[in-house]
Design a protein around this motif. Sequence first.
Motif, PDB file in Angstrom:
ATOM      1  N   TYR A  32       0.852  -1.185   0.000  1.00 58.09           N
ATOM      2  CA  TYR A  32       0.000   0.000   0.000  1.00 58.09           C
ATOM      3  C   TYR A  32       0.889   1.236   0.000  1.00 58.09           C
ATOM      4  CZ  TYR A  32      -3.911  -2.670   2.126  1.00 58.09           C
ATOM      5  OH  TYR A  32      -4.899  -3.553   2.424  1.00 58.09           O
ATOM      6  N   CYS A  33       0.316   2.313  -0.433  1.00 59.82           N
ATOM      7  CA  CYS A  33       0.847   3.629  -0.106  1.00 59.82           C
ATOM      8  C   CYS A  33      -0.034   4.160   1.015  1.00 59.82           C
ATOM      9  CB  CYS A  33       0.800   4.536  -1.330  1.00 59.82           C
ATOM     10  SG  CYS A  33       1.363   6.205  -1.018  1.00 59.82           S
ATOM     11  N   MET A  34       0.557   4.563   2.093  1.00 62.03           N
ATOM     12  CA  MET A  34      -0.183   5.042   3.255  1.00 62.03           C
ATOM     13  C   MET A  34       0.192   6.487   3.516  1.00 62.03           C
ATOM     14  SD  MET A  34      -1.892   2.404   4.338  1.00 62.03           S
ATOM     15  CE  MET A  34      -2.412   3.120   5.888  1.00 62.03           C
ATOM     16  N   THR A  51       4.153   7.085   2.929  1.00 63.31           N
ATOM     17  CA  THR A  51       5.182   6.071   2.771  1.00 63.31           C
ATOM     18  C   THR A  51       4.537   4.818   2.189  1.00 63.31           C
ATOM     19  OG1 THR A  51       6.955   4.872   3.931  1.00 63.31           O
ATOM     20  CG2 THR A  51       4.858   5.108   5.098  1.00 63.31           C
ATOM     21  N   TYR A  52       5.340   3.828   1.869  1.00 60.91           N
ATOM     22  CA  TYR A  52       4.856   2.570   1.335  1.00 60.91           C
ATOM     23  C   TYR A  52       5.004   1.477   2.399  1.00 60.91           C
ATOM     24  CZ  TYR A  52       4.958   4.523  -3.396  1.00 60.91           C
ATOM     25  OH  TYR A  52       4.728   5.272  -4.523  1.00 60.91           O
ATOM     26  N   ALA A  97      -4.936   7.622   5.357  1.00 63.37           N
ATOM     27  CA  ALA A  97      -5.484   7.210   4.068  1.00 63.37           C
ATOM     28  C   ALA A  97      -4.592   6.161   3.428  1.00 63.37           C
ATOM     29  CB  ALA A  97      -5.636   8.405   3.142  1.00 63.37           C
ATOM     30  N   ALA A  98      -5.206   5.362   2.557  1.00 65.60           N
ATOM     31  CA  ALA A  98      -4.471   4.312   1.865  1.00 65.60           C
ATOM     32  C   ALA A  98      -4.743   4.376   0.371  1.00 65.60           C
ATOM     33  CB  ALA A  98      -4.868   2.939   2.399  1.00 65.60           C
ATOM     34  N   SER A  99      -3.714   4.077  -0.396  1.00 63.26           N
ATOM     35  CA  SER A  99      -3.844   3.976  -1.846  1.00 63.26           C
ATOM     36  C   SER A  99      -3.430   2.590  -2.286  1.00 63.26           C
ATOM     37  CB  SER A  99      -2.962   5.018  -2.534  1.00 63.26           C
ATOM     38  OG  SER A  99      -2.950   4.801  -3.926  1.00 63.26           O
TER      39      SER A  99
END
Length: 126
Positions: A32-34, A51-52, A97-99
């Motif tokens: 994830y990217c957080m 960060t990842y 948030a998460a991506s």
Amino acid sequence: QVQLVESGGGSVQAGGSLELSCVVSGYAYSNYCMGWFRQAPGKEREGVASTYTDGGYIYYAASVKGRFTISLDNAKRTLYLQMNSLKPDDTATYYCAASLLGGFCSASNAARFGSWGQGTQVTVSS
């Protein structure tokens, strides 16, 4: 679907410290990217740091660089934001948030983040 639950907000005096936490659940926890974002009343949302989960690029907004530190405990599936030398201008609701989109990700681009927590309030008094 990803669920994000923040905690750790509160009220502190200027110069103090707080640590925010964000527990991630509901999806395979992999690359994830957080990120952390904040929004103060009457102001636009600001990307604070990101960060990842698998390591890699870390982003900090210029307004927090040198004072805030983003980190992960992957075993606990928890994202942290250590905030030191807090200023009244740091007062805001902070969101985790998460991506899951993959590719380059940074909190400077909130549009890439599709999953959001409910927010936690941080108030810094002078």
